[in-house]
Design a protein around this motif. Sequence first.
Motif, PDB file in Angstrom:
ATOM      1  N   LEU A   1      17.333   4.415  -3.142  1.00 18.97           N
ATOM      2  CA  LEU A   1      16.356   3.322  -3.120  1.00 18.97           C
ATOM      3  C   LEU A   1      17.032   1.975  -2.900  1.00 18.97           C
ATOM      4  O   LEU A   1      16.496   1.084  -2.232  1.00 18.97           O
ATOM      5  CB  LEU A   1      15.555   3.298  -4.426  1.00 18.97           C
ATOM      6  CG  LEU A   1      14.488   4.384  -4.608  1.00 18.97           C
ATOM      7  CD1 LEU A   1      13.921   4.336  -6.023  1.00 18.97           C
ATOM      8  CD2 LEU A   1      13.362   4.229  -3.581  1.00 18.97           C
ATOM      9  N   LYS A   2      18.214   1.824  -3.456  1.00 15.76           N
ATOM     10  CA  LYS A   2      18.945   0.557  -3.331  1.00 15.76           C
ATOM     11  C   LYS A   2      19.629   0.406  -1.974  1.00 15.76           C
ATOM     12  O   LYS A   2      19.817  -0.722  -1.493  1.00 15.76           O
ATOM     13  CB  LYS A   2      19.989   0.457  -4.450  1.00 15.76           C
ATOM     14  CG  LYS A   2      19.383   0.313  -5.843  1.00 15.76           C
ATOM     15  CD  LYS A   2      20.465   0.390  -6.922  1.00 15.76           C
ATOM     16  CE  LYS A   2      19.859   0.286  -8.318  1.00 15.76           C
ATOM     17  NZ  LYS A   2      20.881   0.426  -9.391  1.00 15.76           N
TER      18      LYS A   2
ATOM     19  N   ARG B   1      16.293   1.031   3.559  1.00 19.37           N
ATOM     20  CA  ARG B   1      15.220   0.061   3.761  1.00 19.37           C
ATOM     21  C   ARG B   1      13.888   0.703   4.136  1.00 19.37           C
ATOM     22  O   ARG B   1      12.842   0.076   3.977  1.00 19.37           O
ATOM     23  CB  ARG B   1      15.612  -0.918   4.878  1.00 19.37           C
ATOM     24  CG  ARG B   1      16.836  -1.765   4.566  1.00 19.37           C
ATOM     25  CD  ARG B   1      17.113  -2.707   5.721  1.00 19.37           C
ATOM     26  NE  ARG B   1      18.279  -3.547   5.461  1.00 19.37           N
ATOM     27  CZ  ARG B   1      18.727  -4.463   6.294  1.00 19.37           C
ATOM     28  NH1 ARG B   1      18.108  -4.672   7.443  1.00 19.37           N
ATOM     29  NH2 ARG B   1      19.802  -5.169   5.982  1.00 19.37           N
TER      30      ARG B   1
ATOM     31  N   SER C   1       7.141   1.605  -0.132  1.00 14.74           N
ATOM     32  CA  SER C   1       7.359   0.244  -0.641  1.00 14.74           C
ATOM     33  C   SER C   1       6.990   0.140  -2.111  1.00 14.74           C
ATOM     34  O   SER C   1       7.586  -0.650  -2.852  1.00 14.74           O
ATOM     35  CB  SER C   1       6.556  -0.766   0.184  1.00 14.74           C
ATOM     36  OG  SER C   1       5.166  -0.645  -0.051  1.00 14.74           O
TER      37      SER C   1
ATOM     38  N   PHE D   1      15.391   6.673   3.513  1.00 14.80           N
ATOM     39  CA  PHE D   1      15.515   7.068   2.102  1.00 14.80           C
ATOM     40  C   PHE D   1      15.524   8.588   1.966  1.00 14.80           C
ATOM     41  O   PHE D   1      16.409   9.163   1.320  1.00 14.80           O
ATOM     42  CB  PHE D   1      14.371   6.473   1.291  1.00 14.80           C
ATOM     43  CG  PHE D   1      14.205   7.074  -0.077  1.00 14.80           C
ATOM     44  CD1 PHE D   1      15.057   6.723  -1.112  1.00 14.80           C
ATOM     45  CD2 PHE D   1      13.198   8.008  -0.318  1.00 14.80           C
ATOM     46  CE1 PHE D   1      14.914   7.293  -2.376  1.00 14.80           C
ATOM     47  CE2 PHE D   1      13.045   8.573  -1.575  1.00 14.80           C
ATOM     48  CZ  PHE D   1      13.911   8.215  -2.608  1.00 14.80           C
TER      49      PHE D   1
ATOM     50  N   ALA E   1      13.795   0.819  -8.121  1.00 19.31           N
ATOM     51  CA  ALA E   1      15.205   0.423  -8.039  1.00 19.31           C
ATOM     52  C   ALA E   1      15.496  -0.730  -8.987  1.00 19.31           C
ATOM     53  O   ALA E   1      16.619  -0.902  -9.471  1.00 19.31           O
ATOM     54  CB  ALA E   1      15.559   0.027  -6.606  1.00 19.31           C
TER      55      ALA E   1
ATOM     56  N   TYR F   1       7.396   2.681  -4.209  1.00 20.14           N
ATOM     57  CA  TYR F   1       8.467   3.384  -4.901  1.00 20.14           C
ATOM     58  C   TYR F   1       9.729   2.528  -5.030  1.00 20.14           C
ATOM     59  O   TYR F   1      10.505   2.695  -5.977  1.00 20.14           O
ATOM     60  CB  TYR F   1       8.816   4.679  -4.169  1.00 20.14           C
ATOM     61  CG  TYR F   1       7.707   5.703  -4.116  1.00 20.14           C
ATOM     62  CD1 TYR F   1       6.675   5.713  -5.061  1.00 20.14           C
ATOM     63  CD2 TYR F   1       7.693   6.706  -3.137  1.00 20.14           C
ATOM     64  CE1 TYR F   1       5.669   6.657  -5.013  1.00 20.14           C
ATOM     65  CE2 TYR F   1       6.694   7.657  -3.093  1.00 20.14           C
ATOM     66  CZ  TYR F   1       5.677   7.627  -4.030  1.00 20.14           C
ATOM     67  OH  TYR F   1       4.685   8.564  -3.991  1.00 20.14           O
ATOM     68  N   ARG F   2       9.931   1.629  -4.110  1.00 17.17           N
ATOM     69  CA  ARG F   2      11.178   0.844  -4.115  1.00 17.17           C
ATOM     70  C   ARG F   2      11.333   0.000  -5.375  1.00 17.17           C
ATOM     71  O   ARG F   2      12.451  -0.330  -5.771  1.00 17.17           O
ATOM     72  CB  ARG F   2      11.239  -0.077  -2.892  1.00 17.17           C
ATOM     73  CG  ARG F   2      11.497   0.648  -1.590  1.00 17.17           C
ATOM     74  CD  ARG F   2      12.072  -0.283  -0.549  1.00 17.17           C
ATOM     75  NE  ARG F   2      13.478  -0.564  -0.788  1.00 17.17           N
ATOM     76  CZ  ARG F   2      14.161  -1.505  -0.148  1.00 17.17           C
ATOM     77  NH1 ARG F   2      13.559  -2.257   0.747  1.00 17.17           N
ATOM     78  NH2 ARG F   2      15.440  -1.698  -0.402  1.00 17.17           N
TER      79      ARG F   2
END
Length: 382
Positions: A260-261, A264, A229, A269, A235, A231-232
């Motif tokens: 990443l985009k 979820r 979360s 990923f 994006a 790392y997201r």
Amino acid sequence: MRLNAIIAEFNPLHQGHVYLMDQAKAQGDLLVILMSGNFSQRGEPTIQDKFTRARQAILAGADLVLTLPVPFAASAARDFARGAIHILSQLPQLAGIYCGGEEIHPDLFYRASYYLKNDHLLAKDLASFLKTGYSYSQSLRLALEKIDPRLGQVFQPNLILALEYYRALEEKKKEDLLRVLPRLDQVQGRPLPSASQIRQNLKGGFSSQAYFPQDPLWSEDLLKERLFSFYRRWALEGFDQLDLYRGYEEGLENRLLKALKETRTGPDFFKAVSSKRYSIPRLSRLLLHHELGIKRDLIDGALKEEGLGLQVLGLSPRGAQYLKGLRGKEDIRFLTKFSQKKALPPFQEALLDLEAKASDLYSLLRGEVLSSDYTQTPYIKP
């Protein structure tokens, strides 16, 4: 005084680790553990924090537990081993570095190391195997086996790091310090699970098979998902000079941002972005290094730094006596209080700042207060 050392993660500590510790301690006067902090060599959070694991190691017989700095601890086998050996080789009275692994003729380490140093001898076969779709590590093993079928033995799971320890020691002309002991695979006729098997069994609802089952174990999947979360957000923000980090290849940032985009969860990923070329551990390490700011040149600089500041996580009375005898005599500084880093040269202090940052990230994953390196003290065995 004969000092023996073990490089470890203890994620978690189990009976096989304790057997190795007993064997190493029986051959010397003092046992030092150089242990990864809160992130493993795979670039993932450990299921117990480093202070808990250090206390366990001391209670199990270690005399001194030191933190392996996170730039090394969360790196691929080559940097992990070179960093650990660079540190241990500077310790006075070092007599041996112990690790567990499958039985192998010691000459095979020498032969494998020779061909890895002279990799032009492997280049043609390596390229051929890569073209057929094998991963790099598989291609390297096959190329070595083509020269000598026995060389494939060094790629057994528990010998890959042992080979890198040998290579790192060989660079310092100290390869005779390596001691590879057969692993303890059974206890009273029952198979003894590895640390990874213990973590996997926990996911299946099995009771803890750790050496100290009363100490809480965090869910590995939960910690990894919380890390994902973090790392997201890249994006939205985009990566910051990802090409400056170990493990990067041109165009990889586009592959990462796309995944990443479009995904979820962490497992989705890594399923979308990994391949034979980009393994999950390689990607996990790259993302963690980027998150913490562990750039390639920092790792290279740390490998050249003579003398480092090392965080002490635990010690026995004998370990305390050893540190007292070194006071003011050695380039390595042993920090029993994290604030002592302020007295170190700037580069060494910067390495410890990274350690504190890694600890804070780990605390965020567990929903705990920050600054644990400053507020927690080493475990001292009575």
